[in-house]
Design a protein around this motif. Structure first.
Motif, PDB file in Angstrom:
ATOM      1  N   GLY A 201     -14.896  44.852  67.244  1.00  0.00           N
ATOM      2  CA  GLY A 201     -15.988  43.962  67.630  1.00  0.00           C
ATOM      3  C   GLY A 201     -17.144  43.997  66.663  1.00  0.00           C
ATOM      4  O   GLY A 201     -17.084  44.620  65.596  1.00  0.00           O
ATOM      5  N   GLU A 202     -18.208  43.317  67.070  1.00  0.00           N
ATOM      6  CA  GLU A 202     -19.427  43.300  66.264  1.00  0.00           C
ATOM      7  C   GLU A 202     -20.133  44.655  66.378  1.00  0.00           C
ATOM      8  O   GLU A 202     -19.977  45.351  67.385  1.00  0.00           O
ATOM      9  N   PHE A 209     -24.498  42.736  75.101  1.00  0.00           N
ATOM     10  CA  PHE A 209     -23.046  42.553  75.208  1.00  0.00           C
ATOM     11  C   PHE A 209     -22.314  43.888  75.264  1.00  0.00           C
ATOM     12  O   PHE A 209     -21.428  44.096  76.093  1.00  0.00           O
ATOM     13  N   HIS A 210     -22.677  44.809  74.382  1.00  0.00           N
ATOM     14  CA  HIS A 210     -21.944  46.071  74.303  1.00  0.00           C
ATOM     15  C   HIS A 210     -22.127  46.905  75.572  1.00  0.00           C
ATOM     16  O   HIS A 210     -21.201  47.577  76.019  1.00  0.00           O
ATOM     17  N   ARG A 214     -18.886  47.820  78.012  1.00  0.00           N
ATOM     18  CA  ARG A 214     -18.534  49.184  78.424  1.00  0.00           C
ATOM     19  C   ARG A 214     -18.581  49.329  79.945  1.00  0.00           C
ATOM     20  O   ARG A 214     -17.741  50.008  80.542  1.00  0.00           O
ATOM     21  N   ALA A 215     -19.561  48.676  80.580  1.00  0.00           N
ATOM     22  CA  ALA A 215     -19.652  48.743  82.041  1.00  0.00           C
ATOM     23  C   ALA A 215     -18.441  48.086  82.690  1.00  0.00           C
ATOM     24  O   ALA A 215     -17.897  48.596  83.683  1.00  0.00           O
ATOM     25  N   VAL A 226     -13.758  51.770  70.921  1.00  0.00           N
ATOM     26  CA  VAL A 226     -14.196  50.768  69.947  1.00  0.00           C
ATOM     27  C   VAL A 226     -14.163  51.433  68.576  1.00  0.00           C
ATOM     28  O   VAL A 226     -15.088  52.129  68.180  1.00  0.00           O
ATOM     29  N   GLU A 227     -13.067  51.234  67.866  1.00  0.00           N
ATOM     30  CA  GLU A 227     -12.816  51.959  66.627  1.00  0.00           C
ATOM     31  C   GLU A 227     -13.259  51.194  65.382  1.00  0.00           C
ATOM     32  O   GLU A 227     -13.425  51.778  64.319  1.00  0.00           O
ATOM     33  N   HIS A 228     -13.439  49.892  65.483  1.00  0.00           N
ATOM     34  CA  HIS A 228     -13.724  49.081  64.303  1.00  0.00           C
ATOM     35  C   HIS A 228     -14.859  48.104  64.608  1.00  0.00           C
ATOM     36  O   HIS A 228     -14.968  47.586  65.722  1.00  0.00           O
TER      37      HIS A 228
END
Length: 320
Positions: A201-202, A209-210, A214-215, A226-228
């Motif tokens: 993701g961004e 958004f993030h 996660r929620a 979120v690896e990338h």
């Protein structure tokens, strides 16, 4: 060593990344190099800013104070930069349009150029809604297309007004066409079915958004990996196409569509956003707000239709 603005940006980025390794990847530097720089910064501050562990870093009490103050300083500096840039003369026949990267931006710009009273259109692409609002307040922009997530409503500064372009636009998941979940599921997908995936993701920003992502994952019973991160959507889609991960995208993202990628809506519509047109009431083009709203709504509808023609799945959305 004197603490400089670039050092403050490093401190904030490390805090947002949650690990020195991830921050190094965002900055495109080696981890040892960033670690050494962070130690010099901590020496200048007179103490450790982060506690290190196998899972990443967390700010110390001194670090939390430094991160909060650094964010405030950087916002002020960005605001000052925008104000200084706006001091150059602007022709009344020009329109300055800002917004986050999304296909309707080009459609709005095209319609502005076709408008009989407009001789010049300039575009500024920026992910941060806070920065775009500052640029409207300072007079650097006339109009801006913004995104707004539930619980993270935009705070309009003095002299800025806004109206809704799209009431609700859902995020959907992009997977490789041969992904097991895509193969066995032809309709909407439960987020829980993606609990073992790596996500692309961004980089974290101020949109909310993030936090909501996660929620939503936690509500589905898992912590997302979120690896990338990439601001280049073609890079993001390359990861998805190669099967290295999955991503949440909007129906109007700039991206390279491919038969190797498929998209699915998420059950329960857990993540959605509003699209908003904002403008400076002091702008010489403020009286065009109604016209620009109509341009934005039409450009959005055309972008949705274009993606449908090119094989995208129908998207939940409501145009205001």
């Amino acid at each position: 060593m004197n603490v400089e603005l670039r050092h403050l940006r490093v401190v904030v980025l490390v805090a947002e990344a949650g690990s020195v390794g991830r921050a190094a990847r965002w900055l495109k530097v080696s981890q040892p190099s960033l670690t050494a720089q962070l130690k010099r910064i901590e020496a200048a501050f007179g103490g450790e800013l982060f506690e290190r562990s196998r899972t990443g870093v967390t700010p110390t009490p001194l670090g939390r104070y430094a991160v909060d103050r650094a964010r405030a300083i950087l916002v002020d500096v960005d605001h000052l930069s925008a104000t200084v840039s706006a001091m150059t003369a602007v022709e009344s026949s020009a329109v300055r349009l800002g917004g986050f990267p999304t296909a309707p931006m080009s459609g709005i710009a095209s319609r502005l150029r076709d408008h009989g009273e407009i001789e010049q259109v300039s575009i500024e692409v920026e992910w941060s809604s806070s920065v775009l609002l500052q640029q409207l307040e300072s007079g650097r922009l006339d109009f801006a297309l913004l995104r707004e997530f539930p619980g993270f409503e935009l705070r309009l500064p003095s002299g800025v007004e806004a109206t809704t372009v799209v009431e609700s636009e859902s995020a959907y998941v992009a997977l490789s066409a041969d992904h097991p979940v895509a193969v066995r599921t032809h309709g909407e997908i439960d987020l829980a079915a993606l609990c073992d995936e790596e996500w692309i993701g961004e980089p974290p920003d101020d949109s909310g958004f993030h936090v909501l992502f996660r929620a939503a994952c936690e509500a589905a019973g898992f912590q997302p990996r979120v690896e990338h991160h990439s601001v280049d959507t073609s890079v993001l889609m390359g990861f998805v196409t190669s099967g290295q991960g999955v991503a949440l995208i909007s129906p109007t993202s700039y991206r390279m569509l491919s038969s190797d990628v498929t998209t699915r809506t998420l059950a329960g519509d857990p993540i959605h956003r509003k699209l908003v047109l904002a403008w400076s009431t002091d702008s010489p083009r403020a009286q065009m707000a109604g016209d620009v709203l109509e341009m934005a709504s039409t450009a959005y509808s055309e972008a949705i239709a274009e993606h449908a023609r090119r094989g995208e799945h129908p998207q939940r959305m409501h145009v205001a």
